[in-house]
Write a protein that holds these residues in place. Structure first.
Motif, PDB file in Angstrom:
ATOM      1  N   SER A   1      17.607  12.349-127.709  1.00  8.66           N
ATOM      2  CA  SER A   1      16.197  12.670-127.471  1.00  8.66           C
ATOM      3  C   SER A   1      15.763  13.946-128.187  1.00  8.66           C
ATOM      4  O   SER A   1      14.658  14.006-128.748  1.00  8.66           O
TER       5      SER A   1
ATOM      6  N   ARG B   1      12.730  14.420-130.967  1.00  5.87           N
ATOM      7  CA  ARG B   1      11.638  15.389-130.792  1.00  5.87           C
ATOM      8  C   ARG B   1      11.591  16.370-131.964  1.00  5.87           C
ATOM      9  O   ARG B   1      10.511  16.753-132.429  1.00  5.87           O
TER      10      ARG B   1
ATOM     11  N   TYR C   1      11.482   7.995-127.519  1.00  3.60           N
ATOM     12  CA  TYR C   1      11.042   9.360-127.807  1.00  3.60           C
ATOM     13  C   TYR C   1      10.340   9.449-129.171  1.00  3.60           C
ATOM     14  O   TYR C   1       9.693  10.450-129.471  1.00  3.60           O
TER      15      TYR C   1
END
Length: 354
Positions: free
Chosen positions: A54, A58, A112
């Protein structure tokens, strides 16, 4: 030179083959997918796709937000960023089912990469877009030069795009045999013409006036009479360039082959408006102009359906949603008229429905 991981290259190639042969997407879509994955792979600097989590997703989103267009220097648009993220998300969804990857990657983590809703809504917005008016179109066609064969071809190309509402990529792959002058229409055969999604449909000329139609008719006649073009030859042939008497490269006429890409047609289109002292509109704005022209001719639901179907749209709502936005000034004017006029009577309402 950026490091590349051999396993990444192999799995990327396998995914592109799957996209092409299992999903049947076009070469243009394959290129976009490959570009998005290559951008991410380059950012990884040699790390394996399996090392996906994740925080890495990001971090890549932040990296994209900081990138700038190489040509203009401006930040990447929301459409570009979101398109890249969507392609990557689809790739990692697929990886989550592949042997050797499904134990490392989950679809929940791939989520994500979902674009944020604000930018996605902005991308999908249907705000009014500046586009040439029908009168401006007639003006530039009336004033475009036509002294040489190249100028006459360029003039016919611009007129044809508006008459048929076709995309420039489709127009440059048309052959003379696809144009039916007897019925003022064009047959877009998805097997031979580069139409969107390979659709096949027939488009009749939109009512922009005799000047535009005469321009296209004369061009076809010139190709057949002066250049001995046949039905299988391109409607808009590419430029013949050679070494002239001055021993420099010069334009010498036309070839019996089409352009390889729509970029030349787009450049001609923009230049036509710039030469007339107007903004250099993109060929993508043709459909907005045609949707505006509908307001002068369509009166019934059947009229609008025929107009939309002529654009190659199966659903009339596609026409309204994508190209039927009302200019802000016109919107304010109409709202004032509603306030002044009051409610419609029953008779007026029944007339509209009929």
């Amino acid at each position: 030179m950026a490091k590349r991981n051999k396993d990444n290259l192999r799995i990327k190639r396998k995914y592109l083959v799957w996209r092409k042969d299992a999903q049947g997407v076009s070469e243009a879509t394959i290129d976009k997918t490959a570009a998005a994955i290559s951008l991410y792979d380059g950012w990884l600097a040699g790390k394996d796709f399996r090392a996906f989590h994740s925080e890495r997703a990001r971090a890549f989103k932040r990296y994209l937000a900081g990138l700038r267009n190489e040509r203009t220097g401006a930040p990447l648009s929301a459409a570009t960023i979101n398109g890249t993220l969507r392609e990557l998300k689809g790739f990692f969804y697929w990886l989550a089912d592949q042997p050797g990857y499904k134990s490392k990657i989950s679809r929940a983590i791939a989520d994500y990469l979902t674009p944020d809703k604000k930018s996605e809504n902005a991308r999908r917005g249907s705000l009014w877009k500046p586009h040439p008016s029908p009168d401006q179109v007639r003006h530039i066609i009336a004033n475009m030069s036509q002294g040489t064969v190249i100028e006459r071809r360029n003039r016919a190309l611009v007129a044809f795009l508006f008459l048929t509402c076709s995309r420039e990529g489709a127009a440059i792959t048309l052959r003379l045999g696809h144009v039916d002058l007897a019925h003022n229409c064009v047959h877009f055969d998805g097997r031979q013409v580069d139409t969107k999604f390979g659709k096949t449909f027939t488009t009749a000329f939109y009512p922009f006036g005799e000047e535009l139609e005469r321009c296209v008719f004369n061009w076809l006649e010139e190709l057949k009479r002066d250049h001995l073009f046949a039905s299988s030859d391109p409607l808009f042939p590419k430029t013949l360039v050679g070494v002239g008497a001055s021993r420099k490269f010069e334009v010498m006429g036309i070839l019996r082959e089409p352009w390889a890409s729509p970029s030349s047609a787009a450049k001609i289109f923009k230049q036509a408006f710039a030469d007339a002292g107007l903004p250099p509109f993109s060929p993508h704005r043709v459909r907005d102009t045609v949707a505006e022209l509908a307001k002068d001719h369509c009166r019934t639901p059947e009229d609008y359906k025929a107009w939309s179907q002529n654009m190659g749209h199966e659903d009339v709502l596609t026409t309204f949603r994508s190209h039927g936005s009302v200019a802000p000034g016109r919107q304010t004017e109409l709202m004032q008229r509603f306030r002044d006029r009051g409610r419609c009577t029953d008779d007026e309402g029944s007339d509209i429905i009929e």
